[in-house]
Design a protein around this motif. Structure first.
Motif, PDB file in Angstrom:
ATOM      1  N   ASP A  40     -15.997  55.063  19.412  1.00 20.50           N
ATOM      2  CA  ASP A  40     -16.578  56.392  19.622  1.00 20.50           C
ATOM      3  C   ASP A  40     -16.176  57.391  18.543  1.00 20.50           C
ATOM      4  N   GLY A  41     -15.448  56.930  17.517  1.00 21.71           N
ATOM      5  CA  GLY A  41     -15.089  57.778  16.401  1.00 21.71           C
ATOM      6  C   GLY A  41     -13.720  58.415  16.488  1.00 21.71           C
ATOM      7  N   ARG A  42     -13.059  58.319  17.644  1.00 25.00           N
ATOM      8  CA  ARG A  42     -11.730  58.918  17.771  1.00 25.00           C
ATOM      9  C   ARG A  42     -10.717  58.190  16.894  1.00 25.00           C
ATOM     10  N   THR A  43      -9.781  58.960  16.358  1.00 25.94           N
ATOM     11  CA  THR A  43      -8.771  58.411  15.455  1.00 25.94           C
ATOM     12  C   THR A  43      -7.611  57.813  16.242  1.00 25.94           C
ATOM     13  N   VAL A  44      -7.207  56.614  15.859  1.00 26.44           N
ATOM     14  CA  VAL A  44      -5.967  56.016  16.362  1.00 26.44           C
ATOM     15  C   VAL A  44      -4.888  56.306  15.328  1.00 26.44           C
ATOM     16  N   GLU A  45      -3.889  57.046  15.750  1.00 28.42           N
ATOM     17  CA  GLU A  45      -2.837  57.446  14.816  1.00 28.42           C
ATOM     18  C   GLU A  45      -1.696  56.430  14.794  1.00 28.42           C
ATOM     19  N   ALA A  46      -0.994  56.400  13.661  1.00 27.77           N
ATOM     20  CA  ALA A  46       0.224  55.598  13.523  1.00 27.77           C
ATOM     21  C   ALA A  46       1.341  56.519  13.049  1.00 27.77           C
ATOM     22  N   VAL A  47       2.537  56.297  13.589  1.00 29.04           N
ATOM     23  CA  VAL A  47       3.717  57.018  13.136  1.00 29.04           C
ATOM     24  C   VAL A  47       4.788  55.984  12.835  1.00 29.04           C
ATOM     25  N   THR A  48       5.298  56.003  11.611  1.00 28.35           N
ATOM     26  CA  THR A  48       6.342  55.066  11.207  1.00 28.35           C
ATOM     27  C   THR A  48       7.681  55.784  11.134  1.00 28.35           C
ATOM     28  N   LEU A  49       8.635  55.291  11.902  1.00 26.16           N
ATOM     29  CA  LEU A  49       9.999  55.817  11.913  1.00 26.16           C
ATOM     30  C   LEU A  49      10.855  54.906  11.036  1.00 26.16           C
ATOM     31  N   THR A  50      11.599  55.483  10.099  1.00 23.37           N
ATOM     32  CA  THR A  50      12.407  54.709   9.163  1.00 23.37           C
ATOM     33  C   THR A  50      13.797  55.309   9.074  1.00 23.37           C
ATOM     34  N   ASN A  51      14.840  54.448   9.096  1.00 23.61           N
ATOM     35  CA  ASN A  51      16.198  54.957   8.906  1.00 23.61           C
ATOM     36  C   ASN A  51      16.772  54.466   7.578  1.00 23.61           C
ATOM     37  N   GLY A  52      18.030  54.847   7.306  1.00 23.82           N
ATOM     38  CA  GLY A  52      18.651  54.478   6.050  1.00 23.82           C
ATOM     39  C   GLY A  52      19.296  53.108   6.051  1.00 23.82           C
ATOM     40  N   GLN A  53      19.113  52.342   7.135  1.00 18.29           N
ATOM     41  CA  GLN A  53      19.719  51.016   7.248  1.00 18.29           C
ATOM     42  C   GLN A  53      18.717  49.898   6.983  1.00 18.29           C
ATOM     43  N   GLY A  54      17.510  50.262   6.565  1.00 22.77           N
ATOM     44  CA  GLY A  54      16.496  49.252   6.298  1.00 22.77           C
ATOM     45  C   GLY A  54      15.658  48.890   7.497  1.00 22.77           C
ATOM     46  N   MET A  55      15.773  49.660   8.586  1.00 20.09           N
ATOM     47  CA  MET A  55      15.000  49.377   9.791  1.00 20.09           C
ATOM     48  C   MET A  55      13.873  50.385   9.915  1.00 20.09           C
ATOM     49  N   SER A  56      12.738  49.936  10.442  1.00 17.76           N
ATOM     50  CA  SER A  56      11.617  50.831  10.698  1.00 17.76           C
ATOM     51  C   SER A  56      10.851  50.364  11.923  1.00 17.76           C
ATOM     52  N   ALA A  57      10.120  51.292  12.531  1.00 19.43           N
ATOM     53  CA  ALA A  57       9.261  50.979  13.675  1.00 19.43           C
ATOM     54  C   ALA A  57       7.969  51.756  13.503  1.00 19.43           C
ATOM     55  N   THR A  58       6.846  51.067  13.640  1.00 22.34           N
ATOM     56  CA  THR A  58       5.545  51.723  13.587  1.00 22.34           C
ATOM     57  C   THR A  58       4.931  51.724  14.975  1.00 22.34           C
ATOM     58  N   LEU A  59       4.566  52.922  15.436  1.00 26.34           N
ATOM     59  CA  LEU A  59       3.997  53.108  16.764  1.00 26.34           C
ATOM     60  C   LEU A  59       2.574  53.615  16.604  1.00 26.34           C
ATOM     61  N   ILE A  60       1.656  53.130  17.432  1.00 24.52           N
ATOM     62  CA  ILE A  60       0.272  53.585  17.357  1.00 24.52           C
ATOM     63  C   ILE A  60      -0.112  54.259  18.664  1.00 24.52           C
ATOM     64  N   SER A  61      -1.067  55.194  18.560  1.00 28.42           N
ATOM     65  CA  SER A  61      -1.450  55.978  19.734  1.00 28.42           C
ATOM     66  C   SER A  61      -2.251  55.161  20.739  1.00 28.42           C
ATOM     67  N   TYR A  62      -2.933  54.108  20.298  1.00 27.23           N
ATOM     68  CA  TYR A  62      -3.676  53.279  21.251  1.00 27.23           C
ATOM     69  C   TYR A  62      -2.680  52.499  22.106  1.00 27.23           C
ATOM     70  N   GLY A  63      -2.646  52.817  23.374  1.00 29.92           N
ATOM     71  CA  GLY A  63      -1.703  52.180  24.282  1.00 29.92           C
ATOM     72  C   GLY A  63      -0.276  52.650  24.110  1.00 29.92           C
ATOM     73  N   ALA A  64      -0.056  53.707  23.303  1.00 36.48           N
ATOM     74  CA  ALA A  64       1.315  54.153  22.980  1.00 36.48           C
ATOM     75  C   ALA A  64       2.164  52.926  22.673  1.00 36.48           C
ATOM     76  N   SER A  65       1.712  52.145  21.703  1.00 36.85           N
ATOM     77  CA  SER A  65       2.208  50.788  21.475  1.00 36.85           C
ATOM     78  C   SER A  65       3.145  50.669  20.282  1.00 36.85           C
ATOM     79  N   ILE A  66       4.052  49.688  20.373  1.00 39.22           N
ATOM     80  CA  ILE A  66       4.842  49.245  19.226  1.00 39.22           C
ATOM     81  C   ILE A  66       3.971  48.294  18.407  1.00 39.22           C
TER      82      ILE A  66
END
Length: 391
Positions: A40-66
């Motif tokens: 339907d044209g709605r945007t699914v957003e992604a947010v990537t969290l990154t720390n200084g230890q080499g770890m990251s997590a990307t979360l998306i708005s569809y399903g509030a998912s990992i």
């Protein structure tokens, strides 16, 4: 400058250097981007969290998912340890609860029926004759709104979904906030909060699939060592609905009080419960009520890569699922097929079918109350030599 003033100036400068050395850098960052668009044209957003230890997590708005969690191994080599898809089109085409937020009621409700304040309610049946993870259009299949993104000592993103009255048959309008955060200690925290304008039931959790060897590796998760500090578990009928018995784990394939490989007893056909679940798909009893503080739910270790995590929560139950229905028809981010036993799921929650079991901790939420489920994944990496784990 006098000698005394010089010493004083050096002292201030030295103190500042010491404070700077003692204070961790604000290395945790949150970056917002577009993951894709819905039909339907709605945007699914992604947010990537990154720390200084080499770890990251990307979360998306569809399903509030990992969508991904990247963690270095004992050699410092990063790998994505969470199963998921590369595109939104794949999430839509073959839903698998991969990293999704599930609700309103996670797990199963027998025959999709429950009674609240003397009124009978019916919710969609989508797992045999039972309702699973909120029904056919649960929280995993809606596009949440990204409300807040923060960088700093802890990077975080908060998403919201306002579930209308009678959503999937559940009473009351419920407002749900999901916050993911990542700190410099490699702690990935998931916090769910919910309020309602009318009495309702709620049980929200996250359905991340973990393979600490890497979701694109040739190794599955059956060699992972699992510890669950539970004296009892909830046996089920053939439809995965608890019978009401709190059965001791001692002497059974469900005893994980000491570290055991998942694959060691996952196919013990002599145990009727293993036959019912086609492996592990049961709730371990960590406590009998939701608590204010966090307690250990499980520890998972991959001896080969050295990656591990401890899972803490305030919930009484832990649903442990051994990936029994991954059938090599799902193509993951790495363009590899996800097969039986390629990952495990750990879901802190209330007990299954709680609304129909007065002996279980209540799932009721009233106006003026706030539901909370907090989950903390403490990722670690051992520095010892690589081990060999059986598949």
């Amino acid at each position: 400058m006098s000698k005394e003033n010089g010493m004083r100036a050096w002292g201030f400068a030295g103190a500042a250097l010491l404070m700077a050395a003692a204070t961790p850098a604000l290395a945790a960052e949150a970056k917002r981007s577009t993951f894709g668009r819905l039909p339907d044209g709605r945007t699914v957003e992604a947010v990537t969290l990154t720390n200084g230890q080499g770890m990251s997590a990307t979360l998306i708005s569809y399903g509030a998912s990992i969508q991904s969690v990247i963690v270095p191994d004992r050699q410092g080599q990063p790998a994505d340890v969470a199963l998921g898809y590369a595109t939104i089109e794949e999430y839509l085409a073959k839903p698998q609860y991969l990293g999704s937020t599930v609700g309103r009621f996670a797990n199963r409700i027998a025959r999709g029926r429950f009674t609240l304040e003397g009124r009978a309610y019916t919710v969609p049946v989508n797992n045999g004759e039972n309702s699973l993870h909120g029904g056919t259009e649960g929280f995993d299949k809606v596009n949440w709104t990204v409300r807040d993104v923060k960088s700093g000592p802890t990077a975080s993103v908060t998403m919201r979904y306002v579930s209308p009255d009678n959503d999937q048959g559940y009473p009351g309008q419920m407002t749900v906030d999901c916050t993911y955060s990542l700190d410099e200690r490699n702690q990935l925290t998931i916090e769910y909060r919910a309020t309602t304008n009318a009495p309702t039931i709620v049980n929200i959790t996250n359905h991340a699939y973990w393979n600490l060897g890497g979701e694109g590796s040739n190794r599955g998760a059956m060699g992972h060592l699992v510890t669950i500090p539970a004296q009892t578990f909830l046996p089920t009928d053939a439809g995965a609905i608890p019978t009401g018995e709190f059965r001791p784990v001692e002497g059974t394939a469900f005893d994980f009080r000491q570290p055991r490989a998942v694959g060691e007893r996952v196919r013990e056909a002599s145990d009727q419960q293993i036959l019912f679940g086609r492996g592990y798909d049961h709730n371990w009893v960590i406590g009998r009520e939701v608590t204010r503080d966090l307690h250990l739910m499980a520890r998972v270790e991959d001896p080969v890569s050295g990656r591990s995590f401890e899972l803490l929560s305030n919930q009484p139950g832990l649903q442990f699922y051994s990936g029994n229905f991954l059938d090599a028809t799902t193509v993951g981010k790495s363009k590899r097929l996800y097969r039986l036993g390629d990952a495990i799921v750990m879901e802190p929650q209330l007990f299954p079918d709680t609304p129909n079991r007065p002996e279980f901790p209540s799932a009721r939420l009233n106006p003026g109350q706030t539901y909370r489920n907090i989950m903390v994944y403490r990722f670690q990496t051992s520095r010892g030599a690589a081990a060999t784990a059986g598949e």
